[in-house]
Scaffold this motif. Structure first.
Motif, mmCIF file in Angstrom:
data_model
loop_
_atom_site.group_PDB
_atom_site.id
_atom_site.type_symbol
_atom_site.label_atom_id
_atom_site.label_comp_id
_atom_site.label_asym_id
_atom_site.label_seq_id
_atom_site.Cartn_x
_atom_site.Cartn_y
_atom_site.Cartn_z
ATOM 1 N N SER A 73 0.842 -1.192 0.000
ATOM 2 C CA SER A 73 0.000 0.000 0.000
ATOM 3 C C SER A 73 0.877 1.242 0.000
ATOM 4 O O SER A 73 1.968 1.244 0.566
ATOM 5 C CB SER A 73 -0.912 0.016 1.239
ATOM 6 N N GLU A 91 -10.328 5.051 8.290
ATOM 7 C CA GLU A 91 -9.113 4.476 7.724
ATOM 8 C C GLU A 91 -9.388 3.127 7.063
ATOM 9 O O GLU A 91 -10.458 2.539 7.210
ATOM 10 C CB GLU A 91 -8.046 4.271 8.813
ATOM 11 N N THR A 92 -8.398 2.641 6.347
ATOM 12 C CA THR A 92 -8.385 1.264 5.869
ATOM 13 C C THR A 92 -7.431 0.483 6.776
ATOM 14 O O THR A 92 -6.292 0.897 6.997
ATOM 15 C CB THR A 92 -7.903 1.178 4.408
ATOM 16 N N GLU A 93 -7.904 -0.623 7.327
ATOM 17 C CA GLU A 93 -7.093 -1.448 8.226
ATOM 18 C C GLU A 93 -6.681 -2.714 7.490
ATOM 19 O O GLU A 93 -7.521 -3.397 6.893
ATOM 20 C CB GLU A 93 -7.887 -1.794 9.481
ATOM 21 N N LYS A 150 -3.107 0.282 10.235
ATOM 22 C CA LYS A 150 -4.072 1.181 9.610
ATOM 23 C C LYS A 150 -3.376 2.121 8.627
ATOM 24 O O LYS A 150 -2.295 2.641 8.906
ATOM 25 C CB LYS A 150 -4.809 2.013 10.663
ATOM 26 N N SER A 196 -6.915 7.566 6.006
ATOM 27 C CA SER A 196 -7.737 7.912 4.862
ATOM 28 C C SER A 196 -7.178 9.126 4.149
ATOM 29 O O SER A 196 -6.703 10.072 4.786
ATOM 30 C CB SER A 196 -9.172 8.203 5.316
ATOM 31 N N GLY A 205 -4.798 -5.054 -3.169
ATOM 32 C CA GLY A 205 -5.905 -5.561 -2.374
ATOM 33 C C GLY A 205 -6.240 -7.023 -2.572
ATOM 34 O O GLY A 205 -6.920 -7.614 -1.724
ATOM 35 N N HIS A 227 -8.174 -6.685 4.122
ATOM 36 C CA HIS A 227 -8.355 -5.346 4.666
ATOM 37 C C HIS A 227 -9.830 -5.056 4.926
ATOM 38 O O HIS A 227 -10.709 -5.793 4.489
ATOM 39 C CB HIS A 227 -7.765 -4.295 3.729
ATOM 40 N N ALA A 256 -12.679 -1.546 5.499
ATOM 41 C CA ALA A 256 -12.917 -0.105 5.494
ATOM 42 C C ALA A 256 -13.618 0.284 6.786
ATOM 43 O O ALA A 256 -14.764 -0.091 7.017
ATOM 44 C CB ALA A 256 -13.775 0.286 4.280
ATOM 45 N N THR A 300 -16.005 7.270 -1.924
ATOM 46 C CA THR A 300 -14.698 6.858 -2.439
ATOM 47 C C THR A 300 -14.850 6.152 -3.782
ATOM 48 O O THR A 300 -15.746 5.328 -3.968
ATOM 49 C CB THR A 300 -13.979 5.913 -1.462
#
Length: 335
Positions: A40, A173-175, A185, A188, A199, A204, A206, A217
Protein backbone atom coordinates in the motif's frame (compact mmCIF):
# COMPACT_ATOMS: atom_id res chain seq x y z
CA UNK A 1 -18.16 16.19 -37.96
CA UNK A 2 -15.26 17.13 -35.64
CA UNK A 3 -14.53 14.88 -32.70
CA UNK A 4 -15.95 15.94 -29.33
CA UNK A 5 -13.52 17.84 -27.14
CA UNK A 6 -11.95 15.70 -24.40
CA UNK A 7 -13.60 16.04 -21.00
CA UNK A 8 -10.50 15.16 -18.98
CA UNK A 9 -7.69 17.71 -18.91
CA UNK A 10 -4.69 16.68 -16.78
CA UNK A 11 -3.64 20.32 -16.38
CA UNK A 12 -7.03 21.14 -14.87
CA UNK A 13 -8.13 17.98 -13.08
CA UNK A 14 -4.86 16.59 -11.67
CA UNK A 15 -2.90 17.95 -8.71
CA UNK A 16 -0.59 14.98 -8.25
CA UNK A 17 1.81 15.00 -5.34
CA UNK A 18 3.93 11.89 -5.03
CA UNK A 19 3.41 9.76 -1.91
CA UNK A 20 5.93 10.04 0.90
CA UNK A 21 6.28 6.33 1.64
CA UNK A 22 4.98 2.86 0.89
CA UNK A 23 4.35 -0.30 2.87
CA UNK A 24 5.86 -3.38 1.27
CA UNK A 25 4.61 -6.93 1.61
CA UNK A 26 7.67 -7.58 3.78
CA UNK A 27 6.77 -4.64 6.03
CA UNK A 28 3.44 -6.26 6.91
CA UNK A 29 4.98 -9.72 7.24
CA UNK A 30 3.27 -11.27 4.21
CA UNK A 31 4.76 -13.60 1.61
CA UNK A 32 6.16 -11.94 -1.51
CA UNK A 33 3.61 -11.22 -4.22
CA UNK A 34 4.25 -12.42 -7.79
CA UNK A 35 3.07 -9.02 -9.05
CA UNK A 36 4.74 -6.31 -6.93
CA UNK A 37 6.28 -5.83 -3.52
CA UNK A 38 4.07 -2.77 -2.87
CA UNK A 39 1.33 -3.55 -0.35
CA UNK A 40 0.00 0.00 0.00
CA UNK A 41 1.06 3.57 -0.54
CA UNK A 42 0.63 6.39 1.90
CA UNK A 43 -2.17 8.76 0.88
CA UNK A 44 -1.12 11.16 -1.86
CA UNK A 45 -2.89 14.06 -3.55
CA UNK A 46 -4.23 13.12 -6.99
CA UNK A 47 -7.15 15.42 -7.88
CA UNK A 48 -7.50 19.17 -8.00
CA UNK A 49 -10.69 20.78 -6.73
CA UNK A 50 -11.91 20.85 -10.31
CA UNK A 51 -11.18 17.15 -10.60
CA UNK A 52 -13.24 16.38 -7.50
CA UNK A 53 -16.11 18.49 -8.83
CA UNK A 54 -15.99 16.77 -12.22
CA UNK A 55 -16.22 13.31 -10.67
CA UNK A 56 -19.01 14.27 -8.29
CA UNK A 57 -20.97 15.99 -11.04
CA UNK A 58 -20.84 12.88 -13.20
CA UNK A 59 -21.38 10.27 -10.47
CA UNK A 60 -24.43 12.05 -9.08
CA UNK A 61 -25.95 12.62 -12.49
CA UNK A 62 -29.48 11.38 -13.09
CA UNK A 63 -28.38 8.63 -15.48
CA UNK A 64 -25.76 7.18 -13.14
CA UNK A 65 -28.01 7.23 -10.07
CA UNK A 66 -30.96 5.69 -11.90
CA UNK A 67 -29.02 3.02 -13.78
CA UNK A 68 -25.96 2.14 -11.73
CA UNK A 69 -27.03 2.21 -8.06
CA UNK A 70 -26.80 -0.92 -5.93
CA UNK A 71 -27.94 -0.62 -2.29
CA UNK A 72 -25.66 -2.74 -0.10
CA UNK A 73 -26.38 -2.36 3.62
CA UNK A 74 -28.19 0.33 5.61
CA UNK A 75 -26.44 3.61 5.00
CA UNK A 76 -24.33 2.36 2.08
CA UNK A 77 -24.76 2.42 -1.69
CA UNK A 78 -22.50 1.34 -4.54
CA UNK A 79 -22.37 2.81 -8.03
CA UNK A 80 -21.06 0.35 -10.63
CA UNK A 81 -20.75 -0.03 -14.38
CA UNK A 82 -21.18 3.63 -15.28
CA UNK A 83 -18.17 4.03 -17.58
CA UNK A 84 -17.98 4.85 -20.40
CA UNK A 85 -21.71 4.95 -21.24
CA UNK A 86 -22.89 7.26 -18.46
CA UNK A 87 -19.54 8.61 -17.28
CA UNK A 88 -17.23 9.64 -20.16
CA UNK A 89 -15.06 11.91 -17.99
CA UNK A 90 -14.52 9.08 -15.52
CA UNK A 91 -13.54 6.73 -18.35
CA UNK A 92 -11.13 9.23 -19.92
CA UNK A 93 -9.50 9.90 -16.56
CA UNK A 94 -8.74 6.28 -15.65
CA UNK A 95 -7.55 5.29 -19.13
CA UNK A 96 -5.35 8.37 -19.71
CA UNK A 97 -1.60 8.03 -20.14
CA UNK A 98 -1.03 10.57 -17.37
CA UNK A 99 -3.03 8.68 -14.74
CA UNK A 100 -1.79 5.24 -15.79
CA UNK A 101 1.77 6.57 -15.51
CA UNK A 102 1.13 7.67 -11.91
CA UNK A 103 -0.39 4.29 -11.06
CA UNK A 104 2.56 2.43 -12.63
CA UNK A 105 5.18 4.46 -10.77
CA UNK A 106 3.53 3.99 -7.37
CA UNK A 107 2.49 0.35 -7.73
CA UNK A 108 5.88 -0.77 -9.02
CA UNK A 109 4.33 -2.54 -12.02
CA UNK A 110 2.63 -1.44 -15.25
CA UNK A 111 -1.13 -1.72 -14.65
CA UNK A 112 -4.31 -1.19 -16.67
CA UNK A 113 -7.98 -1.17 -15.60
CA UNK A 114 -9.21 -4.77 -15.41
CA UNK A 115 -12.11 -3.93 -17.73
CA UNK A 116 -14.55 -1.06 -18.17
CA UNK A 117 -17.15 -2.30 -15.69
CA UNK A 118 -14.62 -1.98 -12.85
CA UNK A 119 -13.68 1.62 -13.60
CA UNK A 120 -14.64 3.87 -10.67
CA UNK A 121 -16.72 1.51 -8.58
CA UNK A 122 -18.02 4.01 -6.01
CA UNK A 123 -18.72 3.30 -2.34
CA UNK A 124 -21.05 5.78 -0.69
CA UNK A 125 -21.61 5.93 3.06
CA UNK A 126 -24.58 8.19 3.72
CA UNK A 127 -26.40 9.58 6.70
CA UNK A 128 -29.74 8.22 7.91
CA UNK A 129 -31.72 10.07 5.23
CA UNK A 130 -29.86 8.68 2.22
CA UNK A 131 -28.98 10.72 -0.84
CA UNK A 132 -31.51 13.39 0.09
CA UNK A 133 -29.87 13.90 3.46
CA UNK A 134 -26.21 14.34 2.62
CA UNK A 135 -26.14 17.54 4.65
CA UNK A 136 -27.01 15.62 7.80
CA UNK A 137 -24.11 14.46 9.92
CA UNK A 138 -24.38 10.80 10.97
CA UNK A 139 -23.42 10.08 14.54
CA UNK A 140 -20.79 7.57 15.56
CA UNK A 141 -23.55 5.12 16.44
CA UNK A 142 -25.14 5.41 13.01
CA UNK A 143 -21.90 4.49 11.27
CA UNK A 144 -20.72 1.73 13.57
CA UNK A 145 -20.84 -1.00 10.92
CA UNK A 146 -17.97 -1.21 8.40
CA UNK A 147 -18.65 0.21 4.95
CA UNK A 148 -17.02 -2.97 3.59
CA UNK A 149 -16.21 -5.92 5.94
CA UNK A 150 -12.90 -7.82 6.09
CA UNK A 151 -12.12 -9.05 2.60
CA UNK A 152 -9.61 -9.37 -0.20
CA UNK A 153 -10.38 -7.61 -3.44
CA UNK A 154 -11.46 -9.35 -6.61
CA UNK A 155 -8.59 -7.87 -8.58
CA UNK A 156 -4.82 -7.42 -8.08
CA UNK A 157 -4.58 -3.66 -7.39
CA UNK A 158 -6.97 -0.85 -6.52
CA UNK A 159 -6.65 2.90 -6.45
CA UNK A 160 -9.02 4.43 -3.89
CA UNK A 161 -9.82 8.14 -4.27
CA UNK A 162 -11.63 10.26 -1.66
CA UNK A 163 -14.34 12.57 -3.00
CA UNK A 164 -15.60 13.88 0.37
CA UNK A 165 -14.41 16.61 2.70
CA UNK A 166 -12.61 14.82 5.53
CA UNK A 167 -11.73 17.88 7.61
CA UNK A 168 -13.88 16.82 10.59
CA UNK A 169 -13.87 13.08 9.88
CA UNK A 170 -13.45 10.62 12.73
CA UNK A 171 -11.93 7.24 11.79
CA UNK A 172 -12.48 6.21 8.14
CA UNK A 173 -9.11 4.48 7.72
CA UNK A 174 -8.38 1.26 5.87
CA UNK A 175 -7.09 -1.45 8.23
CA UNK A 176 -4.85 -4.20 6.82
CA UNK A 177 -4.14 -7.63 8.31
CA UNK A 178 -0.47 -8.42 8.82
CA UNK A 179 1.04 -11.86 8.48
CA UNK A 180 1.67 -12.14 12.23
CA UNK A 181 -2.02 -11.67 13.13
CA UNK A 182 -1.78 -8.00 14.02
CA UNK A 183 -3.15 -5.15 11.90
CA UNK A 184 -1.98 -1.82 10.57
CA UNK A 185 -4.07 1.18 9.61
CA UNK A 186 -3.58 3.30 6.50
CA UNK A 187 -4.98 6.75 7.12
CA UNK A 188 -7.74 7.91 4.86
CA UNK A 189 -6.78 10.35 2.12
CA UNK A 190 -8.13 13.87 2.26
CA UNK A 191 -10.49 15.13 -0.42
CA UNK A 192 -8.94 14.55 -3.83
CA UNK A 193 -6.33 12.24 -2.30
CA UNK A 194 -5.74 8.59 -3.12
CA UNK A 195 -4.21 5.35 -1.89
CA UNK A 196 -2.98 2.47 -4.03
CA UNK A 197 -3.21 -1.02 -2.52
CA UNK A 198 -2.50 -4.56 -3.64
CA UNK A 199 -5.90 -5.56 -2.37
CA UNK A 200 -6.05 -9.04 -3.86
CA UNK A 201 -3.13 -10.19 -1.71
CA UNK A 202 -3.78 -8.11 1.43
CA UNK A 203 -6.85 -8.67 3.61
CA UNK A 204 -8.35 -5.35 4.67
CA UNK A 205 -11.44 -3.56 5.99
CA UNK A 206 -12.92 -0.11 5.49
CA UNK A 207 -13.49 1.45 8.92
CA UNK A 208 -16.66 3.58 8.98
CA UNK A 209 -16.26 7.32 9.15
CA UNK A 210 -18.07 9.47 11.69
CA UNK A 211 -18.74 13.18 12.17
CA UNK A 212 -19.26 13.84 8.47
CA UNK A 213 -22.36 13.81 6.27
CA UNK A 214 -20.93 11.36 3.72
CA UNK A 215 -17.96 9.27 2.73
CA UNK A 216 -17.63 8.82 -1.02
CA UNK A 217 -14.70 6.86 -2.44
CA UNK A 218 -13.85 5.79 -5.98
CA UNK A 219 -12.29 2.35 -6.34
CA UNK A 220 -10.77 1.54 -9.72
CA UNK A 221 -9.36 -1.97 -10.12
CA UNK A 222 -6.21 -2.81 -12.04
CA UNK A 223 -4.36 -5.83 -13.40
CA UNK A 224 -0.84 -6.12 -14.88
CA UNK A 225 -0.59 -4.99 -18.49
CA UNK A 226 1.93 -7.79 -19.17
CA UNK A 227 -0.15 -10.92 -19.94
CA UNK A 228 2.62 -13.19 -18.66
CA UNK A 229 2.36 -11.89 -15.08
CA UNK A 230 0.08 -13.87 -12.77
CA UNK A 231 -3.57 -12.79 -12.93
CA UNK A 232 -5.68 -14.36 -10.17
CA UNK A 233 -8.69 -12.08 -10.52
CA UNK A 234 -12.11 -13.19 -9.32
CA UNK A 235 -15.75 -12.10 -9.64
CA UNK A 236 -16.70 -13.37 -6.18
CA UNK A 237 -17.01 -9.97 -4.49
CA UNK A 238 -18.69 -8.17 -7.38
CA UNK A 239 -20.96 -10.69 -9.09
CA UNK A 240 -24.03 -9.91 -6.98
CA UNK A 241 -23.69 -6.16 -7.55
CA UNK A 242 -23.33 -6.10 -11.32
CA UNK A 243 -25.40 -6.27 -14.46
CA UNK A 244 -24.57 -9.91 -15.16
CA UNK A 245 -24.74 -10.07 -18.97
CA UNK A 246 -22.50 -7.03 -19.23
CA UNK A 247 -19.88 -8.00 -16.67
CA UNK A 248 -19.75 -11.59 -17.94
CA UNK A 249 -19.09 -10.36 -21.48
CA UNK A 250 -16.31 -8.03 -20.35
CA UNK A 251 -14.83 -10.70 -18.06
CA UNK A 252 -14.66 -13.39 -20.73
CA UNK A 253 -13.50 -10.95 -23.41
CA UNK A 254 -10.47 -9.77 -21.46
CA UNK A 255 -9.58 -13.29 -20.34
CA UNK A 256 -9.68 -14.60 -23.92
CA UNK A 257 -7.56 -11.68 -25.17
CA UNK A 258 -5.03 -12.31 -22.40
CA UNK A 259 -4.90 -16.01 -23.27
CA UNK A 260 -4.37 -15.13 -26.92
CA UNK A 261 -1.40 -12.93 -25.98
CA UNK A 262 0.03 -15.71 -23.82
CA UNK A 263 -0.26 -18.26 -26.63
CA UNK A 264 1.35 -15.87 -29.11
CA UNK A 265 4.22 -15.23 -26.70
CA UNK A 266 4.79 -18.97 -26.23
CA UNK A 267 4.68 -19.55 -30.00
CA UNK A 268 7.22 -16.74 -30.52
CA UNK A 269 9.57 -18.33 -27.97
CA UNK A 270 9.26 -21.70 -29.71
CA UNK A 271 9.94 -20.09 -33.09
CA UNK A 272 13.04 -18.38 -31.71
CA UNK A 273 14.40 -21.71 -30.39
CA UNK A 274 13.72 -23.34 -33.73
CA UNK A 275 15.45 -20.52 -35.62
CA UNK A 276 18.50 -20.86 -33.39
CA UNK A 277 18.55 -24.62 -33.89
CA UNK A 278 18.24 -24.33 -37.66
CA UNK A 279 21.14 -21.87 -37.71
CA UNK A 280 23.40 -24.71 -36.44
CA UNK A 281 22.59 -27.04 -39.35
CA UNK A 282 24.74 -27.41 -42.46
CA UNK A 283 22.78 -25.01 -44.64
CA UNK A 284 20.93 -22.99 -41.97
CA UNK A 285 17.65 -23.68 -43.72
CA UNK A 286 14.36 -24.63 -42.02
CA UNK A 287 12.69 -27.93 -42.74
CA UNK A 288 15.37 -30.33 -41.55
CA UNK A 289 15.97 -29.46 -37.90
CA UNK A 290 17.86 -32.15 -35.98
CA UNK A 291 17.89 -30.43 -32.56
CA UNK A 292 14.92 -30.75 -30.19
CA UNK A 293 13.22 -27.38 -29.66
CA UNK A 294 10.11 -28.47 -27.74
CA UNK A 295 10.57 -28.62 -23.96
CA UNK A 296 7.93 -31.25 -23.17
CA UNK A 297 8.00 -30.83 -19.39
CA UNK A 298 7.96 -27.06 -19.64
CA UNK A 299 5.16 -27.09 -22.22
CA UNK A 300 3.12 -29.47 -20.07
CA UNK A 301 3.39 -27.16 -17.07
CA UNK A 302 2.60 -24.10 -19.18
CA UNK A 303 -0.48 -25.72 -20.72
CA UNK A 304 -1.69 -26.90 -17.30
CA UNK A 305 -1.43 -23.31 -16.08
CA UNK A 306 -3.47 -22.00 -19.02
CA UNK A 307 -6.12 -24.67 -18.52
CA UNK A 308 -6.41 -23.71 -14.86
CA UNK A 309 -6.89 -20.11 -15.99
CA UNK A 310 -9.62 -21.16 -18.42
CA UNK A 311 -11.38 -23.29 -15.83
CA UNK A 312 -11.24 -20.41 -13.35
CA UNK A 313 -12.75 -18.11 -15.96
CA UNK A 314 -15.81 -20.36 -16.14
CA UNK A 315 -15.94 -21.06 -12.41
CA UNK A 316 -16.36 -17.36 -11.61
CA UNK A 317 -19.63 -17.16 -13.58
CA UNK A 318 -23.11 -18.59 -13.07
CA UNK A 319 -25.69 -19.17 -15.82
CA UNK A 320 -27.92 -16.12 -16.20
CA UNK A 321 -31.59 -16.99 -15.81
CA UNK A 322 -34.62 -15.00 -16.93
CA UNK A 323 -35.18 -14.01 -13.31
CA UNK A 324 -31.76 -12.55 -12.69
CA UNK A 325 -30.95 -11.49 -16.24
CA UNK A 326 -31.40 -7.96 -14.99
CA UNK A 327 -30.17 -7.43 -11.45
CA UNK A 328 -33.14 -6.54 -9.25
CA UNK A 329 -31.32 -3.46 -8.00
CA UNK A 330 -30.42 -2.38 -11.51
CA UNK A 331 -33.23 -0.74 -13.48
CA UNK A 332 -32.04 0.05 -17.01
CA UNK A 333 -33.35 3.00 -18.92
CA UNK A 334 -33.50 3.66 -22.64
CA UNK A 335 -31.75 6.93 -23.45
Amino acid sequence: MPAAAPLFNPKVHLAYQKRKAILTMKDIKLDPSPISQVASTDPFQLLSNEGVKAFRRELFSKNVLENCSFPTRPGSVQLRGMAPRYAPFTYQFWTSLEVLGIIRDLAGVDLVPVFDHEIAHTNIQLGPHGLDGVKDTPSKKETSKPVVPWHRDSYPFVCVVMLSDTTSMIDGETEMAKGDGSTVKVRSPTMGGAVIMQGRHVSHIAIPAGNMPERITLVTSFRPRDPIIVDDSSLMNVRTKSLLPEIYYQWVSYRLRLLGERFKDEADKLNARYTDAVALTDEAKPGFCRKETVDFDGLTNWMDEQMRYMRQTLFEMRPVTDEDNINKNYIPRID
